[in-house]
Scaffold this motif. Structure first.
Motif, PDB file in Angstrom:
ATOM      1  N   ILE A  52       0.845  -1.198   0.000  1.00  0.00           N
ATOM      2  CA  ILE A  52       0.000   0.000   0.000  1.00  0.00           C
ATOM      3  C   ILE A  52       0.880   1.246   0.000  1.00  0.00           C
ATOM      4  N   GLN A  53       1.905   1.230   0.837  1.00  0.00           N
ATOM      5  CA  GLN A  53       2.850   2.350   0.925  1.00  0.00           C
ATOM      6  C   GLN A  53       3.482   2.608  -0.437  1.00  0.00           C
ATOM      7  N   SER A  54       3.930   1.571  -1.096  1.00  0.00           N
ATOM      8  CA  SER A  54       4.582   1.706  -2.396  1.00  0.00           C
ATOM      9  C   SER A  54       3.614   2.255  -3.448  1.00  0.00           C
ATOM     10  N   ILE A  55       2.402   1.748  -3.465  1.00  0.00           N
ATOM     11  CA  ILE A  55       1.406   2.192  -4.453  1.00  0.00           C
ATOM     12  C   ILE A  55       1.055   3.660  -4.243  1.00  0.00           C
ATOM     13  N   LEU A  56       0.875   4.068  -2.990  1.00  0.00           N
ATOM     14  CA  LEU A  56       0.434   5.434  -2.695  1.00  0.00           C
ATOM     15  C   LEU A  56       1.582   6.422  -2.546  1.00  0.00           C
ATOM     16  N   GLY A  57       2.804   5.912  -2.370  1.00  0.00           N
ATOM     17  CA  GLY A  57       3.936   6.798  -2.154  1.00  0.00           C
ATOM     18  C   GLY A  57       3.845   7.538  -0.831  1.00  0.00           C
ATOM     19  N   ILE A  58       3.326   6.859   0.186  1.00  0.00           N
ATOM     20  CA  ILE A  58       3.121   7.439   1.520  1.00  0.00           C
ATOM     21  C   ILE A  58       3.970   6.656   2.507  1.00  0.00           C
ATOM     22  N   GLU A  59       4.407   7.325   3.575  1.00  0.00           N
ATOM     23  CA  GLU A  59       5.190   6.645   4.613  1.00  0.00           C
ATOM     24  C   GLU A  59       4.397   5.507   5.244  1.00  0.00           C
ATOM     25  N   GLY A  60       5.117   4.442   5.579  1.00  0.00           N
ATOM     26  CA  GLY A  60       4.486   3.271   6.183  1.00  0.00           C
ATOM     27  C   GLY A  60       3.773   3.575   7.479  1.00  0.00           C
ATOM     28  N   SER A  61       4.323   4.499   8.273  1.00  0.00           N
ATOM     29  CA  SER A  61       3.686   4.816   9.558  1.00  0.00           C
ATOM     30  C   SER A  61       2.319   5.460   9.341  1.00  0.00           C
ATOM     31  N   ALA A  62       2.196   6.308   8.323  1.00  0.00           N
ATOM     32  CA  ALA A  62       0.912   6.949   8.029  1.00  0.00           C
ATOM     33  C   ALA A  62      -0.100   5.911   7.553  1.00  0.00           C
ATOM     34  N   VAL A  63       0.359   4.990   6.713  1.00  0.00           N
ATOM     35  CA  VAL A  63      -0.513   3.927   6.219  1.00  0.00           C
ATOM     36  C   VAL A  63      -0.962   3.055   7.386  1.00  0.00           C
ATOM     37  N   SER A  64      -0.024   2.669   8.249  1.00  0.00           N
ATOM     38  CA  SER A  64      -0.353   1.825   9.403  1.00  0.00           C
ATOM     39  C   SER A  64      -1.345   2.513  10.334  1.00  0.00           C
ATOM     40  N   GLN A  65      -1.150   3.806  10.551  1.00  0.00           N
ATOM     41  CA  GLN A  65      -2.040   4.560  11.431  1.00  0.00           C
ATOM     42  C   GLN A  65      -3.471   4.563  10.878  1.00  0.00           C
ATOM     43  N   GLN A  66      -3.613   4.787   9.587  1.00  0.00           N
ATOM     44  CA  GLN A  66      -4.950   4.835   8.993  1.00  0.00           C
ATOM     45  C   GLN A  66      -5.573   3.437   8.903  1.00  0.00           C
ATOM     46  N   LEU A  67      -4.751   2.429   8.665  1.00  0.00           N
ATOM     47  CA  LEU A  67      -5.259   1.054   8.681  1.00  0.00           C
ATOM     48  C   LEU A  67      -5.771   0.683  10.072  1.00  0.00           C
ATOM     49  N   ALA A  68      -5.117   1.180  11.109  1.00  0.00           N
ATOM     50  CA  ALA A  68      -5.562   0.908  12.473  1.00  0.00           C
ATOM     51  C   ALA A  68      -6.960   1.476  12.707  1.00  0.00           C
ATOM     52  N   VAL A  69      -7.216   2.661  12.174  1.00  0.00           N
ATOM     53  CA  VAL A  69      -8.557   3.256  12.296  1.00  0.00           C
ATOM     54  C   VAL A  69      -9.569   2.396  11.550  1.00  0.00           C
ATOM     55  N   LEU A  70      -9.231   2.020  10.327  1.00  0.00           N
ATOM     56  CA  LEU A  70     -10.140   1.197   9.521  1.00  0.00           C
ATOM     57  C   LEU A  70     -10.387  -0.169  10.164  1.00  0.00           C
ATOM     58  N   ARG A  71      -9.345  -0.733  10.762  1.00  0.00           N
ATOM     59  CA  ARG A  71      -9.501  -2.012  11.481  1.00  0.00           C
ATOM     60  C   ARG A  71     -10.405  -1.834  12.699  1.00  0.00           C
ATOM     61  N   GLY A  72     -10.173  -0.754  13.434  1.00  0.00           N
ATOM     62  CA  GLY A  72     -10.955  -0.483  14.636  1.00  0.00           C
ATOM     63  C   GLY A  72     -12.433  -0.305  14.356  1.00  0.00           C
ATOM     64  N   LYS A  73     -12.760   0.158  13.167  1.00  0.00           N
ATOM     65  CA  LYS A  73     -14.163   0.351  12.768  1.00  0.00           C
ATOM     66  C   LYS A  73     -14.682  -0.833  11.949  1.00  0.00           C
ATOM     67  N   ASN A  74     -13.897  -1.910  11.892  1.00  0.00           N
ATOM     68  CA  ASN A  74     -14.280  -3.133  11.174  1.00  0.00           C
ATOM     69  C   ASN A  74     -14.540  -2.922   9.682  1.00  0.00           C
ATOM     70  N   VAL A  75     -13.786  -2.005   9.082  1.00  0.00           N
ATOM     71  CA  VAL A  75     -13.899  -1.765   7.651  1.00  0.00           C
ATOM     72  C   VAL A  75     -12.925  -2.672   6.895  1.00  0.00           C
ATOM     73  N   VAL A  76     -11.758  -2.910   7.493  1.00  0.00           N
ATOM     74  CA  VAL A  76     -10.773  -3.841   6.931  1.00  0.00           C
ATOM     75  C   VAL A  76     -10.361  -4.827   8.016  1.00  0.00           C
ATOM     76  N   TYR A  77      -9.700  -5.874   7.603  1.00  0.00           N
ATOM     77  CA  TYR A  77      -9.110  -6.811   8.562  1.00  0.00           C
ATOM     78  C   TYR A  77      -7.762  -7.264   8.031  1.00  0.00           C
ATOM     79  N   GLY A  78      -6.932  -7.712   8.938  1.00  0.00           N
ATOM     80  CA  GLY A  78      -5.599  -8.167   8.571  1.00  0.00           C
ATOM     81  C   GLY A  78      -5.376  -9.606   8.986  1.00  0.00           C
ATOM     82  N   VAL A  79      -4.639 -10.327   8.152  1.00  0.00           N
ATOM     83  CA  VAL A  79      -4.267 -11.715   8.431  1.00  0.00           C
ATOM     84  C   VAL A  79      -2.748 -11.786   8.428  1.00  0.00           C
ATOM     85  N   LYS A  80      -2.196 -12.296   9.512  1.00  0.00           N
ATOM     86  CA  LYS A  80      -0.746 -12.425   9.659  1.00  0.00           C
ATOM     87  C   LYS A  80      -0.228 -13.454   8.659  1.00  0.00           C
ATOM     88  N   ASP A  81       0.832 -13.092   7.951  1.00  0.00           N
ATOM     89  CA  ASP A  81       1.489 -13.986   6.998  1.00  0.00           C
ATOM     90  C   ASP A  81       2.993 -13.840   7.213  1.00  0.00           C
TER      91      ASP A  81
END
Length: 111
Positions: A38-67
């Motif tokens: 996601i960071q590579s596609i958007l050209g955004i820092e990983g920390s910003a992407v992670s922070q926004q993913l945390a919000v989306l996860r917290g609201k059950n909009v996305v989910y993550g699977v450990k690989d």
């Protein structure tokens, strides 16, 4: 009406109320991705992407699977793709109406 449903809707739309979160969702509409992808596609820092993913996860909009050492993110509901497409059509309609209104104003000013 049902106040719980309105509360759910309000919280859901709050989760979407950030341009970077919308961009992330648009990327995930194309398929599951890691933070690095996601960071590579958007050209955004990983920390910003992670922070926004945390919000989306917290609201059950996305989910993550450990690989291994990565987490692969996915849309919780594939209808989010439809929602984003409808939102774009609404925006396009608004834009067309605004352009039409500006053209009418220009015509009136030149008359």
């Amino acid at each position: 009406m049902y106040p719980d449903i309105q509360q759910f809707k309000a919280e859901f739309f709050k989760a979407l109320a950030h341009p970077l979160r919308i961009k992330i969702l648009e990327v995930l509409c194309e398929g599951d991705k890691t933070v690095n992808e996601i960071q590579s596609i958007l050209g955004i820092e990983g920390s910003a992407v992670s922070q926004q993913l945390a919000v989306l996860r917290g609201k059950n909009v996305v989910y993550g699977v450990k690989d291994g050492t990565s987490v692969i993110y996915s849309l919780r509901d594939p209808m989010i793709k439809d929602l984003l497409q409808v939102a774009k059509r609404i925006f396009d309609n608004h834009l067309v109406n605004s352009i039409s209104m500006l053209q009418n104003i220009k015509k009136q000013e030149s008359s």
